[in-house]
Design a protein around this motif. Structure first.
Motif, PDB file in Angstrom:
ATOM      1  N   ILE A   1      31.259 -59.992   3.614  1.00 17.52           N
ATOM      2  CA  ILE A   1      30.859 -58.958   2.657  1.00 17.52           C
ATOM      3  C   ILE A   1      30.341 -57.719   3.373  1.00 17.52           C
ATOM      4  N   HIS A   2      29.678 -57.918   4.523  1.00 21.78           N
ATOM      5  CA  HIS A   2      29.225 -56.761   5.314  1.00 21.78           C
ATOM      6  C   HIS A   2      30.425 -55.928   5.768  1.00 21.78           C
ATOM      7  N   ASP A   3      31.460 -56.585   6.295  1.00 16.73           N
ATOM      8  CA  ASP A   3      32.661 -55.877   6.742  1.00 16.73           C
ATOM      9  C   ASP A   3      33.290 -55.075   5.609  1.00 16.73           C
ATOM     10  N   ILE A   4      33.506 -55.757   4.487  1.00 16.07           N
ATOM     11  CA  ILE A   4      34.219 -55.120   3.379  1.00 16.07           C
ATOM     12  C   ILE A   4      33.370 -54.022   2.737  1.00 16.07           C
ATOM     13  N   SER A   5      32.080 -54.278   2.567  1.00 13.60           N
ATOM     14  CA  SER A   5      31.195 -53.274   1.960  1.00 13.60           C
ATOM     15  C   SER A   5      31.093 -52.032   2.837  1.00 13.60           C
ATOM     16  N   SER A   6      31.052 -52.236   4.143  1.00 14.00           N
ATOM     17  CA  SER A   6      31.009 -51.089   5.067  1.00 14.00           C
ATOM     18  C   SER A   6      32.264 -50.234   4.918  1.00 14.00           C
ATOM     19  N   ALA A   7      33.407 -50.898   4.765  1.00 12.74           N
ATOM     20  CA  ALA A   7      34.665 -50.175   4.578  1.00 12.74           C
ATOM     21  C   ALA A   7      34.645 -49.386   3.270  1.00 12.74           C
ATOM     22  N   ILE A   8      34.143 -50.019   2.203  1.00 19.71           N
ATOM     23  CA  ILE A   8      34.070 -49.346   0.900  1.00 19.71           C
ATOM     24  C   ILE A   8      33.131 -48.141   0.975  1.00 19.71           C
ATOM     25  N   ASN A   9      32.003 -48.299   1.660  1.00 18.15           N
ATOM     26  CA  ASN A   9      31.049 -47.182   1.808  1.00 18.15           C
ATOM     27  C   ASN A   9      31.656 -46.017   2.574  1.00 18.15           C
ATOM     28  N   ASN A  10      32.627 -46.319   3.431  1.00 21.28           N
ATOM     29  CA  ASN A  10      33.318 -45.262   4.188  1.00 21.28           C
ATOM     30  C   ASN A  10      34.575 -44.782   3.478  1.00 21.28           C
TER      31      ASN A  10
ATOM     32  N   ASN B   1      46.064 -59.739  14.535  1.00 23.49           N
ATOM     33  CA  ASN B   1      45.380 -58.464  14.729  1.00 23.49           C
ATOM     34  C   ASN B   1      44.388 -58.164  13.605  1.00 23.49           C
ATOM     35  N   SER B   2      44.641 -58.715  12.435  1.00 24.12           N
ATOM     36  CA  SER B   2      43.751 -58.497  11.294  1.00 24.12           C
ATOM     37  C   SER B   2      42.488 -59.343  11.448  1.00 24.12           C
ATOM     38  N   SER B   3      41.489 -59.037  10.647  1.00 26.42           N
ATOM     39  CA  SER B   3      40.251 -59.819  10.656  1.00 26.42           C
ATOM     40  C   SER B   3      40.491 -61.168   9.992  1.00 26.42           C
ATOM     41  N   VAL B   4      39.862 -62.201  10.527  1.00 28.13           N
ATOM     42  CA  VAL B   4      40.014 -63.555  10.002  1.00 28.13           C
ATOM     43  C   VAL B   4      38.624 -64.153   9.811  1.00 28.13           C
ATOM     44  N   ARG B   5      38.455 -64.904   8.720  1.00 31.08           N
ATOM     45  CA  ARG B   5      37.233 -65.675   8.484  1.00 31.08           C
ATOM     46  C   ARG B   5      37.643 -67.087   8.101  1.00 31.08           C
ATOM     47  N   LEU B   6      36.980 -68.066   8.707  1.00 27.73           N
ATOM     48  CA  LEU B   6      37.311 -69.464   8.440  1.00 27.73           C
ATOM     49  C   LEU B   6      36.073 -70.232   8.010  1.00 27.73           C
ATOM     50  N   PHE B   7      36.266 -71.058   6.989  1.00 29.77           N
ATOM     51  CA  PHE B   7      35.243 -72.047   6.642  1.00 29.77           C
ATOM     52  C   PHE B   7      35.985 -73.347   6.371  1.00 29.77           C
ATOM     53  N   ALA B   8      36.002 -74.236   7.381  1.00 32.31           N
ATOM     54  CA  ALA B   8      36.814 -75.462   7.311  1.00 32.31           C
ATOM     55  C   ALA B   8      38.257 -75.064   7.019  1.00 32.31           C
ATOM     56  N   ASP B   9      38.816 -75.501   5.881  1.00 29.26           N
ATOM     57  CA  ASP B   9      40.213 -75.172   5.587  1.00 29.26           C
ATOM     58  C   ASP B   9      40.355 -73.935   4.705  1.00 29.26           C
ATOM     59  N   ASP B  10      39.252 -73.233   4.415  1.00 32.67           N
ATOM     60  CA  ASP B  10      39.326 -71.975   3.673  1.00 32.67           C
ATOM     61  C   ASP B  10      39.511 -70.833   4.667  1.00 32.67           C
ATOM     62  N   ALA B  11      40.566 -70.051   4.462  1.00 31.66           N
ATOM     63  CA  ALA B  11      40.863 -68.966   5.401  1.00 31.66           C
ATOM     64  C   ALA B  11      41.042 -67.657   4.646  1.00 31.66           C
ATOM     65  N   LEU B  12      40.515 -66.588   5.231  1.00 28.93           N
ATOM     66  CA  LEU B  12      40.613 -65.254   4.655  1.00 28.93           C
ATOM     67  C   LEU B  12      41.141 -64.309   5.731  1.00 28.93           C
ATOM     68  N   LEU B  13      42.173 -63.539   5.382  1.00 29.50           N
ATOM     69  CA  LEU B  13      42.782 -62.574   6.298  1.00 29.50           C
ATOM     70  C   LEU B  13      42.665 -61.203   5.643  1.00 29.50           C
ATOM     71  N   TYR B  14      42.097 -60.217   6.348  1.00 23.82           N
ATOM     72  CA  TYR B  14      41.940 -58.900   5.714  1.00 23.82           C
ATOM     73  C   TYR B  14      41.982 -57.776   6.740  1.00 23.82           C
ATOM     74  N   GLY B  15      42.265 -56.576   6.254  1.00 24.16           N
ATOM     75  CA  GLY B  15      42.330 -55.421   7.145  1.00 24.16           C
ATOM     76  C   GLY B  15      42.106 -54.127   6.398  1.00 24.16           C
ATOM     77  N   LEU B  16      41.667 -53.092   7.120  1.00 24.77           N
ATOM     78  CA  LEU B  16      41.512 -51.754   6.555  1.00 24.77           C
ATOM     79  C   LEU B  16      42.889 -51.142   6.352  1.00 24.77           C
ATOM     80  N   ILE B  17      43.108 -50.558   5.180  1.00 33.27           N
ATOM     81  CA  ILE B  17      44.415 -49.994   4.856  1.00 33.27           C
ATOM     82  C   ILE B  17      44.263 -48.502   4.570  1.00 33.27           C
ATOM     83  N   SER B  18      44.832 -47.683   5.467  1.00 31.35           N
ATOM     84  CA  SER B  18      44.845 -46.240   5.230  1.00 31.35           C
ATOM     85  C   SER B  18      46.269 -45.718   5.096  1.00 31.35           C
ATOM     86  N   GLY B  19      47.228 -46.560   5.426  1.00 33.93           N
ATOM     87  CA  GLY B  19      48.628 -46.151   5.321  1.00 33.93           C
ATOM     88  C   GLY B  19      49.552 -47.341   5.482  1.00 33.93           C
ATOM     89  N   SER B  20      50.845 -47.075   5.477  1.00 35.14           N
ATOM     90  CA  SER B  20      51.833 -48.154   5.537  1.00 35.14           C
ATOM     91  C   SER B  20      51.775 -48.927   6.850  1.00 35.14           C
TER      92      SER B  20
END
Length: 238
Positions: free
Chosen positions: A31-40, A130-149
């Protein structure tokens, strides 16, 4: 686990089944990563990944090879082989038992070793991404900042790399349960259709993740509302 901690073998991105880590510590970082991106004034595309019967799919021989590469060798590796193999399961219904069936994959659930063996097996999942990854056991989240294609192309490339990883290590994802969340406060944020395992991923406005509801504006009002609703139902049942 002491050996794994001493030599920093487990990826720092994994928060499941580890001391001083929990869903809370994982969510704080995410949430810190994503909120920081939203604030920017940036946009984040997040893909919530779902393994198909994760703990039951781990191939024993590949797991043992990975453990060898982490330094678990010799008699201890042989002991783990004995622990994993030659297991059988059966179904009992109204006193009648089905014929025992050999268990050819998976880590024994309900055991002390099971979670650590699973973490060992998926430990290298983030390595080539290359994207950010978060793991909790078998729960996985992949995310990245998107400014263009180019950024969304990078996220799509990482999904393709995960397809290669799953084929190599025989750990299937369930693309029908994988979701995409476009998180932004912009009126017209950059969009992208992502494909994974020959399936176009569904884009949603909110998704349940590690006990909370994340929405596309990064507001927790829906989570609070859902929690209050559950509490009211429980009070009504009391």
């Amino acid at each position: 686990m002491k050996y794994f901690d001493r030599y920093n073998i487990l990826t720092d991105l994994q928060h499941g089944f580890r001391a001083k880590r929990s869903t809370v510590t994982q969510l704080i970082g995410t949430i810190h990563d994503i909120s920081s991106a939203i604030n920017n004034d940036s946009t984040v595309h997040a893909v919530i990944l779902d393994f198909e019967k994760a703990f039951d799919k781990v191939p024993h021989q590949r797991l043992l090879r990975k453990l060898q590469s982490y330094g678990i060798q010799g008699p201890l590796n042989n002991w783990l082989k004995s622990f994993l193999t030659d297991r059988y399961q059966t179904v009992v219904c109204e006193g009648e038992a089905a014929k025992p069936t050999s268990v050819t994959s998976g880590v024994p659930q309900g055991t002390v070793l099971g979670p650590l063996l699973f973490l060992s097996y998926i430990n290298d999942l983030p390595n080539a991404l290359n994207s950010s990854v978060r793991l909790f056991a078998d729960d996985a989240l992949l995310y990245g900042l998107i400014s263009g294609s180019s950024n969304s192309d990078e996220l799509q490339d990482d999904l393709s790399k995960l397809e290669t990883w799953q084929e190599k290590w025989q750990m299937k994802f369930n693309p029908g349960k994988c979701k995409v969340l476009c998180i932004s406060t912009k009126k017209d944020p950059p969009q992208r259709k992502y494909s994974f395992c020959n399936t176009e991923l569904e884009q949603v406005e909110s998704v349940a993740y590690l006990g909370i509801t994340l929405n596309n504006k990064m507001k927790l009002s829906e989570h609070v509302s859902n929690t209050a609703s559950k509490a009211s139902k429980l009070l009504g049942m009391a």
